[in-house]
Design a protein around this motif. Sequence first.
Motif, mmCIF file in Angstrom:
data_model
loop_
_atom_site.group_PDB
_atom_site.id
_atom_site.type_symbol
_atom_site.label_atom_id
_atom_site.label_comp_id
_atom_site.label_asym_id
_atom_site.label_seq_id
_atom_site.Cartn_x
_atom_site.Cartn_y
_atom_site.Cartn_z
ATOM 1 N N THR A 1 131.961 -13.749 -9.774
ATOM 2 C CA THR A 1 132.301 -12.565 -8.988
ATOM 3 C C THR A 1 131.031 -11.945 -8.431
ATOM 4 O O THR A 1 129.928 -12.287 -8.865
ATOM 5 N N ASP A 2 131.200 -11.050 -7.474
ATOM 6 C CA ASP A 2 130.070 -10.300 -6.959
ATOM 7 C C ASP A 2 129.799 -9.154 -7.931
ATOM 8 O O ASP A 2 130.732 -8.437 -8.315
ATOM 9 N N ILE A 3 128.564 -8.975 -8.305
ATOM 10 C CA ILE A 3 128.247 -7.939 -9.297
ATOM 11 C C ILE A 3 128.683 -6.551 -8.814
ATOM 12 O O ILE A 3 129.034 -5.680 -9.598
ATOM 13 N N GLN B 1 116.118 -10.640 -3.043
ATOM 14 C CA GLN B 1 117.475 -10.089 -2.973
ATOM 15 C C GLN B 1 117.475 -8.624 -3.452
ATOM 16 O O GLN B 1 118.003 -8.305 -4.525
ATOM 17 N N ASP C 1 119.474 -11.902 -14.644
ATOM 18 C CA ASP C 1 118.712 -13.015 -14.065
ATOM 19 C C ASP C 1 119.010 -13.157 -12.578
ATOM 20 O O ASP C 1 119.352 -14.229 -12.092
ATOM 21 N N ALA C 2 118.897 -12.037 -11.872
ATOM 22 C CA ALA C 2 119.099 -12.066 -10.416
ATOM 23 C C ALA C 2 117.863 -12.661 -9.750
ATOM 24 O O ALA C 2 116.788 -12.720 -10.347
ATOM 25 N N PHE C 3 118.022 -13.083 -8.485
ATOM 26 C CA PHE C 3 116.840 -13.449 -7.712
ATOM 27 C C PHE C 3 115.948 -12.212 -7.602
ATOM 28 O O PHE C 3 116.412 -11.086 -7.756
ATOM 29 N N CYS D 1 120.403 -6.545 -5.186
ATOM 30 C CA CYS D 1 120.822 -6.727 -6.580
ATOM 31 C C CYS D 1 120.034 -5.844 -7.532
ATOM 32 O O CYS D 1 120.257 -5.873 -8.740
HETATM 33 C C1 LIG Z 1 117.952 -16.698 -10.402
HETATM 34 S S1 LIG Z 1 119.615 -17.264 -10.306
HETATM 35 C C2 LIG Z 1 120.146 -17.201 -11.964
HETATM 36 C C3 LIG Z 1 121.050 -18.312 -12.348
HETATM 37 C C4 LIG Z 1 121.625 -18.163 -13.742
HETATM 38 N N1 LIG Z 1 120.578 -18.044 -14.752
HETATM 39 C C5 LIG Z 1 122.525 -19.337 -14.104
HETATM 40 O O1 LIG Z 1 122.140 -20.128 -14.968
HETATM 41 O O2 LIG Z 1 123.565 -19.490 -13.476
HETATM 42 C C6 LIG Z 1 120.405 -15.864 -9.583
HETATM 43 C C7 LIG Z 1 121.907 -16.006 -9.504
HETATM 44 O O3 LIG Z 1 122.480 -14.786 -9.002
HETATM 45 C C8 LIG Z 1 123.632 -15.129 -8.255
HETATM 46 N N2 LIG Z 1 123.948 -13.979 -7.359
HETATM 47 C C9 LIG Z 1 123.380 -13.649 -6.189
HETATM 48 N N3 LIG Z 1 123.944 -12.535 -5.670
HETATM 49 C C10 LIG Z 1 124.894 -12.161 -6.567
HETATM 50 C C11 LIG Z 1 125.824 -11.085 -6.574
HETATM 51 N N4 LIG Z 1 125.885 -10.176 -5.583
HETATM 52 N N5 LIG Z 1 126.674 -10.997 -7.620
HETATM 53 C C12 LIG Z 1 126.619 -11.908 -8.635
HETATM 54 N N6 LIG Z 1 125.745 -12.942 -8.678
HETATM 55 C C13 LIG Z 1 124.900 -13.065 -7.641
HETATM 56 C C14 LIG Z 1 123.229 -16.384 -7.526
HETATM 57 O O4 LIG Z 1 124.364 -17.129 -7.155
HETATM 58 C C15 LIG Z 1 122.399 -17.121 -8.588
HETATM 59 O O5 LIG Z 1 123.206 -17.987 -9.332
#
Ligand SMILES: C[S@@+](CC[C@H](N)C(=O)[O-])C[C@H]1O[C@@H](n2cnc3c(N)ncnc32)[C@H](O)[C@@H]1O
Length: 101
Positions: free
Chosen positions: A14-16, A38, A31-33, A41
């Motif tokens: 889902t979207d956070i 980004q 663990d967001a980007f 986030c």
């Molecule tokens: C640095 S990665 C972390 C991955 C995570 N540790 C995993 O193992 O799946 C950042 C994650 O945030 C997710 N992401 C980006 N925007 C998001 C949002 N608005 N809501 C939820 N997740 C989001 C991305 O799809 C990505 O999988």
Amino acid sequence: MVLNEQTAIKKVKTDIYDHRTSQIFDLVYFDAFSPRIQPECWSRAIFDKLYQSMANDGILVTYCAKGSIKRLLAKVGFEIETLPGPLYKREMIRAVKIQSD
Ligand SMILES: C[S@@+](CC[C@H](N)C(=O)[O-])C[C@H]1O[C@@H](n2cnc3c(N)ncnc32)[C@H](O)[C@@H]1O
């Protein structure tokens, strides 16, 4: 997935921003980007929401160690600690929800 009597993991796609839950969490792995990649986030609104859904003494950890994020988390109400980071990361943040009441 139940790991043991105290720990379960549920993956929710889902979207956070849209995610709603009545659950209370002891631990948040944030663990967001990075805020540079980004920034949306890393908003006050998201951290307020996470804070509200955490238990007292709950812990949020993130690999980000930017001063601006530490200050934002402190404004939300977290107590901030800077920890040594894992491989290739000098530092990371541990934010603890301390509630006085
Ligand atoms: C640095 S990665 C972390 C991955 C995570 N540790 C995993 O193992 O799946 C950042 C994650 O945030 C997710 N992401 C980006 N925007 C998001 C949002 N608005 N809501 C939820 N997740 C989001 C991305 O799809 C990505 O999988």
